[in-house]
Scaffold this motif. Structure first.
Motif, PDB file in Angstrom:
ATOM      1  N   LYS A   1       0.837  -1.196   0.000  1.00  0.00           N
ATOM      2  CA  LYS A   1       0.000   0.000   0.000  1.00  0.00           C
ATOM      3  C   LYS A   1       0.873   1.248   0.000  1.00  0.00           C
ATOM      4  O   LYS A   1       2.064   1.201   0.266  1.00  0.00           O
ATOM      5  CB  LYS A   1      -0.919  -0.001   1.221  1.00  0.00           C
ATOM      6  N   VAL A   2       0.244   2.387  -0.284  1.00  0.00           N
ATOM      7  CA  VAL A   2       0.977   3.634  -0.244  1.00  0.00           C
ATOM      8  C   VAL A   2       1.358   3.941   1.195  1.00  0.00           C
ATOM      9  O   VAL A   2       0.524   3.886   2.097  1.00  0.00           O
ATOM     10  CB  VAL A   2       0.120   4.793  -0.821  1.00  0.00           C
ATOM     11  N   ALA A   3       2.634   4.255   1.418  1.00  0.00           N
ATOM     12  CA  ALA A   3       3.120   4.592   2.749  1.00  0.00           C
ATOM     13  C   ALA A   3       3.542   6.058   2.731  1.00  0.00           C
ATOM     14  O   ALA A   3       4.639   6.381   2.284  1.00  0.00           O
ATOM     15  CB  ALA A   3       4.296   3.706   3.135  1.00  0.00           C
ATOM     16  N   PRO A   4       2.687   6.948   3.153  1.00  0.00           N
ATOM     17  CA  PRO A   4       3.028   8.372   3.049  1.00  0.00           C
ATOM     18  C   PRO A   4       4.211   8.735   3.933  1.00  0.00           C
ATOM     19  O   PRO A   4       4.358   8.234   5.044  1.00  0.00           O
ATOM     20  CB  PRO A   4       1.754   9.071   3.520  1.00  0.00           C
ATOM     21  N   ARG A   5       5.056   9.602   3.380  1.00  0.00           N
ATOM     22  CA  ARG A   5       6.186  10.113   4.144  1.00  0.00           C
ATOM     23  C   ARG A   5       5.708  11.356   4.900  1.00  0.00           C
ATOM     24  O   ARG A   5       5.572  12.423   4.343  1.00  0.00           O
ATOM     25  CB  ARG A   5       7.343  10.465   3.230  1.00  0.00           C
ATOM     26  N   LEU A   6       5.451  11.197   6.169  1.00  0.00           N
ATOM     27  CA  LEU A   6       4.951  12.313   6.963  1.00  0.00           C
ATOM     28  C   LEU A   6       6.032  13.376   7.106  1.00  0.00           C
ATOM     29  O   LEU A   6       7.227  13.083   7.058  1.00  0.00           O
ATOM     30  CB  LEU A   6       4.505  11.817   8.339  1.00  0.00           C
ATOM     31  N   PRO A   7       5.627  14.629   7.270  1.00  0.00           N
ATOM     32  CA  PRO A   7       6.618  15.700   7.394  1.00  0.00           C
ATOM     33  C   PRO A   7       7.598  15.434   8.526  1.00  0.00           C
ATOM     34  O   PRO A   7       7.211  15.074   9.632  1.00  0.00           O
ATOM     35  CB  PRO A   7       5.754  16.936   7.698  1.00  0.00           C
ATOM     36  N   GLY A   8       8.863  15.591   8.227  1.00  0.00           N
ATOM     37  CA  GLY A   8       9.893  15.476   9.246  1.00  0.00           C
ATOM     38  C   GLY A   8      10.480  14.097   9.431  1.00  0.00           C
ATOM     39  O   GLY A   8      11.530  13.956  10.077  1.00  0.00           O
ATOM     40  N   LEU A   9       9.866  13.055   8.882  1.00  0.00           N
ATOM     41  CA  LEU A   9      10.390  11.708   9.111  1.00  0.00           C
ATOM     42  C   LEU A   9      11.797  11.547   8.536  1.00  0.00           C
ATOM     43  O   LEU A   9      12.701  11.040   9.207  1.00  0.00           O
ATOM     44  CB  LEU A   9       9.452  10.667   8.510  1.00  0.00           C
ATOM     45  N   SER A  10      11.982  11.968   7.288  1.00  0.00           N
ATOM     46  CA  SER A  10      13.305  11.811   6.691  1.00  0.00           C
ATOM     47  C   SER A  10      14.328  12.706   7.374  1.00  0.00           C
ATOM     48  O   SER A  10      15.500  12.332   7.499  1.00  0.00           O
ATOM     49  CB  SER A  10      13.249  12.095   5.182  1.00  0.00           C
ATOM     50  N   ASP A  11      13.900  13.891   7.841  1.00  0.00           N
ATOM     51  CA  ASP A  11      14.822  14.774   8.564  1.00  0.00           C
ATOM     52  C   ASP A  11      15.329  14.096   9.834  1.00  0.00           C
ATOM     53  O   ASP A  11      16.533  14.121  10.136  1.00  0.00           O
ATOM     54  CB  ASP A  11      14.120  16.085   8.934  1.00  0.00           C
TER      55      ASP A  11
ATOM     56  N   GLU B   1      13.466  30.576   0.877  1.00  0.00           N
ATOM     57  CA  GLU B   1      13.662  29.224   0.350  1.00  0.00           C
ATOM     58  C   GLU B   1      12.542  28.291   0.797  1.00  0.00           C
ATOM     59  O   GLU B   1      12.007  27.511  -0.005  1.00  0.00           O
ATOM     60  CB  GLU B   1      15.022  28.690   0.814  1.00  0.00           C
ATOM     61  N   ARG B   2      12.160  28.371   2.048  1.00  0.00           N
ATOM     62  CA  ARG B   2      11.124  27.484   2.567  1.00  0.00           C
ATOM     63  C   ARG B   2       9.769  27.791   1.930  1.00  0.00           C
ATOM     64  O   ARG B   2       9.042  26.878   1.542  1.00  0.00           O
ATOM     65  CB  ARG B   2      11.048  27.617   4.091  1.00  0.00           C
ATOM     66  N   ARG B   3       9.416  29.063   1.840  1.00  0.00           N
ATOM     67  CA  ARG B   3       8.124  29.395   1.217  1.00  0.00           C
ATOM     68  C   ARG B   3       8.107  29.021  -0.263  1.00  0.00           C
ATOM     69  O   ARG B   3       7.124  28.481  -0.767  1.00  0.00           O
ATOM     70  CB  ARG B   3       7.864  30.895   1.379  1.00  0.00           C
ATOM     71  N   PHE B   4       9.202  29.301  -0.961  1.00  0.00           N
ATOM     72  CA  PHE B   4       9.289  28.969  -2.375  1.00  0.00           C
ATOM     73  C   PHE B   4       9.115  27.469  -2.588  1.00  0.00           C
ATOM     74  O   PHE B   4       8.328  27.027  -3.449  1.00  0.00           O
ATOM     75  CB  PHE B   4      10.633  29.440  -2.927  1.00  0.00           C
ATOM     76  N   THR B   5       9.830  26.666  -1.806  1.00  0.00           N
ATOM     77  CA  THR B   5       9.752  25.207  -1.961  1.00  0.00           C
ATOM     78  C   THR B   5       8.339  24.707  -1.687  1.00  0.00           C
ATOM     79  O   THR B   5       7.810  23.860  -2.429  1.00  0.00           O
ATOM     80  CB  THR B   5      10.751  24.516  -1.034  1.00  0.00           C
ATOM     81  N   ALA B   6       7.724  25.205  -0.625  1.00  0.00           N
ATOM     82  CA  ALA B   6       6.364  24.768  -0.304  1.00  0.00           C
ATOM     83  C   ALA B   6       5.400  25.091  -1.432  1.00  0.00           C
ATOM     84  O   ALA B   6       4.508  24.290  -1.773  1.00  0.00           O
ATOM     85  CB  ALA B   6       5.905  25.416   0.995  1.00  0.00           C
ATOM     86  N   LEU B   7       5.546  26.249  -2.064  1.00  0.00           N
ATOM     87  CA  LEU B   7       4.640  26.652  -3.142  1.00  0.00           C
ATOM     88  C   LEU B   7       4.812  25.780  -4.375  1.00  0.00           C
ATOM     89  O   LEU B   7       3.831  25.317  -4.965  1.00  0.00           O
ATOM     90  CB  LEU B   7       4.877  28.119  -3.500  1.00  0.00           C
ATOM     91  N   ILE B   8       6.061  25.521  -4.779  1.00  0.00           N
ATOM     92  CA  ILE B   8       6.257  24.821  -6.049  1.00  0.00           C
ATOM     93  C   ILE B   8       5.947  23.337  -5.947  1.00  0.00           C
ATOM     94  O   ILE B   8       5.731  22.682  -6.976  1.00  0.00           O
ATOM     95  CB  ILE B   8       7.681  25.031  -6.603  1.00  0.00           C
ATOM     96  N   VAL B   9       5.914  22.776  -4.740  1.00  0.00           N
ATOM     97  CA  VAL B   9       5.555  21.361  -4.593  1.00  0.00           C
ATOM     98  C   VAL B   9       4.101  21.201  -4.144  1.00  0.00           C
ATOM     99  O   VAL B   9       3.690  20.110  -3.752  1.00  0.00           O
ATOM    100  CB  VAL B   9       6.497  20.632  -3.614  1.00  0.00           C
TER     101      VAL B   9
ATOM    102  N   PRO C   1       3.396  17.244   1.782  1.00  0.00           N
ATOM    103  CA  PRO C   1       4.081  17.012   3.068  1.00  0.00           C
ATOM    104  C   PRO C   1       5.398  16.266   2.937  1.00  0.00           C
ATOM    105  O   PRO C   1       6.286  16.433   3.773  1.00  0.00           O
ATOM    106  CB  PRO C   1       3.055  16.193   3.863  1.00  0.00           C
ATOM    107  N   ALA C   2       5.535  15.437   1.909  1.00  0.00           N
ATOM    108  CA  ALA C   2       6.762  14.667   1.747  1.00  0.00           C
ATOM    109  C   ALA C   2       7.889  15.481   1.118  1.00  0.00           C
ATOM    110  O   ALA C   2       9.042  15.068   1.159  1.00  0.00           O
ATOM    111  CB  ALA C   2       6.502  13.436   0.883  1.00  0.00           C
ATOM    112  N   ARG C   3       7.559  16.653   0.552  1.00  0.00           N
ATOM    113  CA  ARG C   3       8.565  17.410  -0.187  1.00  0.00           C
ATOM    114  C   ARG C   3       8.802  18.813   0.358  1.00  0.00           C
ATOM    115  O   ARG C   3       9.843  19.405   0.096  1.00  0.00           O
ATOM    116  CB  ARG C   3       8.150  17.498  -1.661  1.00  0.00           C
ATOM    117  N   ARG C   4       7.867  19.362   1.069  1.00  0.00           N
ATOM    118  CA  ARG C   4       8.042  20.722   1.589  1.00  0.00           C
ATOM    119  C   ARG C   4       8.841  20.702   2.888  1.00  0.00           C
ATOM    120  O   ARG C   4       8.964  19.659   3.551  1.00  0.00           O
ATOM    121  CB  ARG C   4       6.680  21.363   1.839  1.00  0.00           C
ATOM    122  N   PRO C   5       9.382  21.849   3.301  1.00  0.00           N
ATOM    123  CA  PRO C   5      10.102  21.908   4.579  1.00  0.00           C
ATOM    124  C   PRO C   5       9.172  21.633   5.755  1.00  0.00           C
ATOM    125  O   PRO C   5       8.003  22.020   5.756  1.00  0.00           O
ATOM    126  CB  PRO C   5      10.625  23.351   4.619  1.00  0.00           C
ATOM    127  N   VAL C   6       9.707  20.966   6.759  1.00  0.00           N
ATOM    128  CA  VAL C   6       8.915  20.631   7.936  1.00  0.00           C
ATOM    129  C   VAL C   6       8.702  21.878   8.784  1.00  0.00           C
ATOM    130  O   VAL C   6       9.552  22.766   8.844  1.00  0.00           O
ATOM    131  CB  VAL C   6       9.625  19.528   8.751  1.00  0.00           C
TER     132      VAL C   6
END
Length: 965
Positions: A571-581, A676-684, A688-693
């Motif tokens: 099944k799809v396993a979502p990457r919650l914000p901050g897990l990879s960090d 950088e954080r706002r820009f990244t959040a907007l373009i993705v 939650p898996a790609r934007r800054p936590v």
């Protein structure tokens, strides 16, 4: 690395040592220490000196470095910042390169401004740098003419001073960071009694504003003298022929004024038992507690004894650093997050110190621990076991340097040549250095290390001891008293000798060789591709251009062929914000099931293996190691151990989260980070898996959630291995097979025969946002950053992607000329291209500029105007040549690096074999790029109706910094 030590490296190790002009002989002419016989040394009657060394890293290139023994310490009170100002003016015009011609001349040769043409100024040095694109005699001749003009032919016109003043003020604004302000404050205590705190290289705004051509010329003519200069020439040269060319340019260089003695550095003030300084910087990322002993130590002739004392101090620093790491690991909620010790010489000073990153609210306790550990080493020295570990680590470093001697770069050697002359140290080969130091290492005792830390300076001057607490922590009304008392306690506490802790032998070396190879083929470009029965795949490439270096990477794919993230049950396993960090920060520091992180430090102290990861991209988790060829099997074992048996210790989680939350809190006042954080959040699309936590998400992230997400990936995800470097491919294949071919069965990797199929299989990305976003940022420094971006496409049309890269460079060149050179509003505006390998259609070109707050709207308008002009009128041949020539001439050097093959070609090769074709055609494709092609792309993509703008503005208001719970 701690913030304190990072700042010391940044502001210290770029500086020179001698206060008086460098003496006529080279260091080896006064020392019994053997010198590298391959270096040709030349000294001319006017005092100018040069060093020449043949080298081929990169192949067929030449590096030039002109060291001038003059920097900010030489400035008068009304010249503070002018040594650095003068360095900028070197690019504005000279006797043989009229204003406006130098950069274009060098670009025509193939030197990119900033990348291959640069300079730096520090306290006691100014260094000019050229990395020539080839070794032709005519190219070297131009490079030497440029260097000779910098040495004695600058124009220093009033109009150039005026135009560059804005650039200097912009750089001053960009460098006004919390870390810089912390260093300024701590230097007042650490270097009290010397000129250092009053001569910070960037200078003062009032003196920069008041600078005149006459005052700059005064500095230039007084201190830019041939006897204060050293030129190093390294690369594909005949040293004799190169020396003839240098002699013609520099032997007749003459001083323009009578010599004066250099300003006296001063002597550190003697300190008492309670020399404690506290400086709060609310915007800082962390808080650091340090104790530094500073002693005036006039430079001595290089000798075995000088090297011995320095070596013993370094051994002591290693011991204290390990003790601090052990303490932090054992006390996850204690006063220390991390710590490090250091010992070095700078200017005419010896500095021996200990620094720790303190946990919020425990700064006084951190200072006490730091002071106690320093005192313990000075009283008892290291234990026999601690010393053995430190000696083994240093011997490993010496062995690795010998094994990788052939990988030393032209630029690194050129820097080392002038630095050893500057520092009065004999330039040696790695083999000579090992032969000199190994007997000293073997003779080291706990007592000798203790003595070197206690009185190794051997100076007639009294030492100055400074205890400092700087950074984010608010110590309150009684903070100074608390620190004073903590420092007193450390000085009077009863100490006990260090205990010896046994370490079990490496427990993960007994890996059964159960791998079954199902395919083994020799692909193009000397790449071997291997597939094992458990679906693990490997790509192996032997290279000879970086001898002694091997890079190993293990890639765990996070997405299946359908583009969805993977999980154990399909099944799809979502990457919650901050897990990879959190995993990136804490998985390795948690150690292994059979070894703690402390034990791993001991077990691998004598190893060349440098491990990083897991690092996360949009579609993969990566473990990467570098090592010598002999240690490849053990590096593979180490990565395998982290895949099969990470410990997930709660202590590591607590340590990582403490530092992480403080860092997230600190970015609230960081304009560049907020943009950088706002820009990244907007373009993705706020994925939650790609934007800054966000900080609240980080607070709720824990190992339990990380394990649920990442354990199935470690156990089942498609796994590929890349080995590139100085290898025997059969031996490398055996090491990979043993470590990874016998893992449990993995999910198979998807495979795509063409780039078109690979792109079609990617998941779609969010729609590109078209808007103007503005962020008002609190903070002390008044500054703004503007980022404008236009959507492009993913990276699977490689020809288009390469052309978009050059288009972004062309945009950046136009931006540099307009915002920096003509308007003086920005120090380092730039543009870049990004193209995704993981999301279909996702890519962009962005332009970025840091400007004064009142110029933010003007900067945005300038950026959009450049885009509109390129959209309407395209790229001409002259602009294309400025950016294409350096790129094309740099391709061969790019191919001569193992990291290029690893990241650009081999990392995704098992699923995307067409990347070999991309690499094979790279030079021909770049050479074929035309201005007309770039103009078509400019008209297609620079549509300002589709632009996204993010502007962050800080008007310099007092910061309101949220505290961590």
């Amino acid at each position: 690395m701690t913030t304190r030590l990072f700042l010391l490296l940044t502001f210290v190790f770029t500086a020179a040592v001698a206060a008086e002009p460098l003496s006529a002989p080279f260091p080896h002419e006064k020392s019994a220490i053997p010198v590298d016989p391959a270096v040709r040394w030349a000294a001319y009657d006017n005092g100018f000196r040069a060093a020449f060394l043949a080298n081929q890293q990169p192949k067929d290139k030449v590096t030039l470095r002109l060291f001038v023994d003059a920097g900010s310490l030489f400035e008068d009170d009304d010249q503070r910042g002018l040594a650095h100002f003068l360095e900028h003016l070197a690019f504005k015009g000279s006797t043989r390169f009229p204003p406006g011609t130098l950069i274009t001349t060098l670009q025509g040769l193939g030197l990119a401004f900033g990348a291959h043409t640069n300079a730096h100024t520090s306290f006691n040095e100014t260094v000019y740098k050229l990395d020539l694109p080839d070794a032709k005699a005519e190219t070297l001749a131009v490079g030497l003419r440029v260097m000779a003009d910098w040495a004695g032919g600058l124009l220093i016109r009033p109009e150039d001073v005026e135009s560059e003043r804005g650039v200097i003020l912009a750089e001053m604004r960009d460098r006004n960071t919390p870390d810089f302000r912390v260093w300024q404050a701590s230097s007042q205590a650490t270097f009290a009694g010397t000129r250092i705190p009053e001569r910070i290289t960037i200078g003062l705004e009032r003196t920069v504003q008041a600078a005149t051509a006459a005052r700059l010329r005064d500095f230039y003519e007084l201190w830019y003298r041939p006897e204060r200069m050293v030129l190093s020439v390294v690369g594909a040269i005949d040293p004799t022929a190169a020396e003839t060319a240098v002699r013609a340019e520099f032997a007749t260089l003459a001083p323009k004024r009578a010599a004066l003695p250099a300003p006296d550095l001063g002597t550190p003030e003697p300190g008492g038992d309670e020399v404690v300084m506290w400086h709060r910087e609310a915007e800082a990322e962390d808080t650091n507690a340090s104790v530094d002993e500073v002693q005036r130590a006039p430079r001595k002739t290089d000798s075995v004894e000088v090297r011995r004392v320095a070596l013993l101090r370094q051994l002591g620093a290693q011991v204290v650093s390990r003790r601090l790491s052990d303490y932090a690991e054992a006390h996850p909620t204690g006063a220390l997050i991390s710590g490090e010790a250091y010992a070095y010489e700078w200017l005419e000073l010896t500095i021996v110190g200990v620094n720790a990153r303190a946990r919020t609210g425990q700064s006084a306790a951190a200072l006490e621990l730091v002071a106690t550990q320093r005192r313990s080493l000075m009283q008892f020295g290291p234990s026999a076991a601690e010393l053995a570990t430190a000696v083994a680590a240093m011997q490993s470093d010496l062995d690795t340097a010998v094994a990788q001697a052939g990988s030393r770069t032209n630029s690194g050697l050129a820097d080392a040549l002038y630095s050893t002359v500057r520092d009065g140290r004999v330039f040696q080969t790695p083999e000579q250095r090992r032969a000199l130091l190994l007997p000293l290492l073997r003779a080291a005792t706990p007592e000798s290390v203790r003595d070197a830390w206690e009185n190794g300076g051997g100076s007639i001057y009294t030492e100055h001891v400074a205890a400092t607490v700087t950074g984010r922590d608010d110590l309150g009304a009684h903070g100074q008293a608390d620190l004073d008392e903590a420092y007193k306690r450390a000085g009077h506490a009863e100490l006990t000798p260090p205990a010896t802790v046994a370490v079990a032998p490496w427990a993960y070396g007994n890996v059964p060789p159960t791998a079954t190879v199902v395919s083994n083929n020799e692909a193009a470009l000397g790449v071997r591709r291997v597939a094992f029965a458990n679906h693990v795949q490997a790509s192996l490439k032997q290279t000879d251009f970086q001898p002694g270096q091997v890079l190993l990477q293990v890639r765990l794919r996070l997405r299946g062929a359908n583009g969805k993230e993977l999980s154990a049950d399909g099944k799809v396993a979502p990457r919650l914000p901050g897990l990879s960090d959190l995993i990136n920060r804490a998985l390795r520091s948690g150690g292994l099931g059979k070894h703690t992180a402390r034990e791993l430090r001991e077990l691998f102290a004598a190893s060349s293996i440098q491990l990083s990861g897991p690092d996360f991209s949009d579609d993969a988790a990566l473990f990467t190691a570098s090592c010598t060829p002999a240690e490849l099997p053990r590096a593979a074992e180490l990565i395998r151990a982290f895949i099969v048996d990470p410990a997930w210790r709660s202590e590591a989680e607590a340590q990582a989260k403490s530092a992480w939350l403080e860092e997230l809190a600190s970015v609230v006042t960081d304009v560049e980070a907020q943009v950088e954080r706002r820009f990244t959040a907007l373009i993705v699309g706020n994925d939650p898996a790609r934007r800054p936590v966000q900080i609240d998400e980080a607070k709720s992230t824990d190992f339990a959630a990380a394990i649920r997400w990442f354990r199935p990936i470690l156990t089942h995800a498609p796994l590929s291995v890349t080995v590139v470097g100085d290898i025997d491919r059969d031996a490398a294949q055996a090491a990979v097979a043993r470590a990874f071919g016998g893992l449990g069965e993995r999910w198979p990797l998807p495979a795509f025969t063409t780039a078109t199929l690979a792109a079609a299989a990617l998941p779609p990305t969010a729609a590109w946002p078209i808007q103007q976003a503005r962020i008002d940022v609190p903070g002390v420094a008044a500054k703004a950053e503007v980022r404008v971006a236009w959507p492009t496409n993913d990276g699977y049309d490689v020809a288009r992607n390469r052309r978009l890269g050059l288009l972004a460079q062309a945009f950046g060149e136009r931006l540099r000329v307009r915002l920096r050179e003509q308007l003086g509003q920005a120090y380092s505006p730039y543009a870049f291209r990004s193209a995704s390998d993981a999301f279909r259609g996702f890519g962009f070109i962005a332009a970025v500029a840091g400007v004064p707050p009142e110029r933010a709207d003007d900067a945005r308008a300038t950026i959009l105007a450049i885009a509109a002009d390129l959209h309407d009128h395209g790229i001409d041949d002259a602009l294309l040549a400025q950016v294409k020539t350096p790129t094309v001439k740099g391709l061969a050097a790019r191919r001569q690096r193992n990291d290029y093959w690893l990241s650009s070609v081999l990392e995704r090769l098992p699923e995307q074999p067409f990347r070999l074709d991309w690499a094979a055609a790279m030079e021909a494709d770049y050479a074929a790029i035309t201005a007309a092609e770039l103009s078509v792309l400019a008209a297609q993509y620079f549509d300002n109706d589709k632009a996204l703008t993010v502007t962050g503005v800080c008007v310099g208001t007092p910061a309101s910094v949220p505290r961590k719970d």
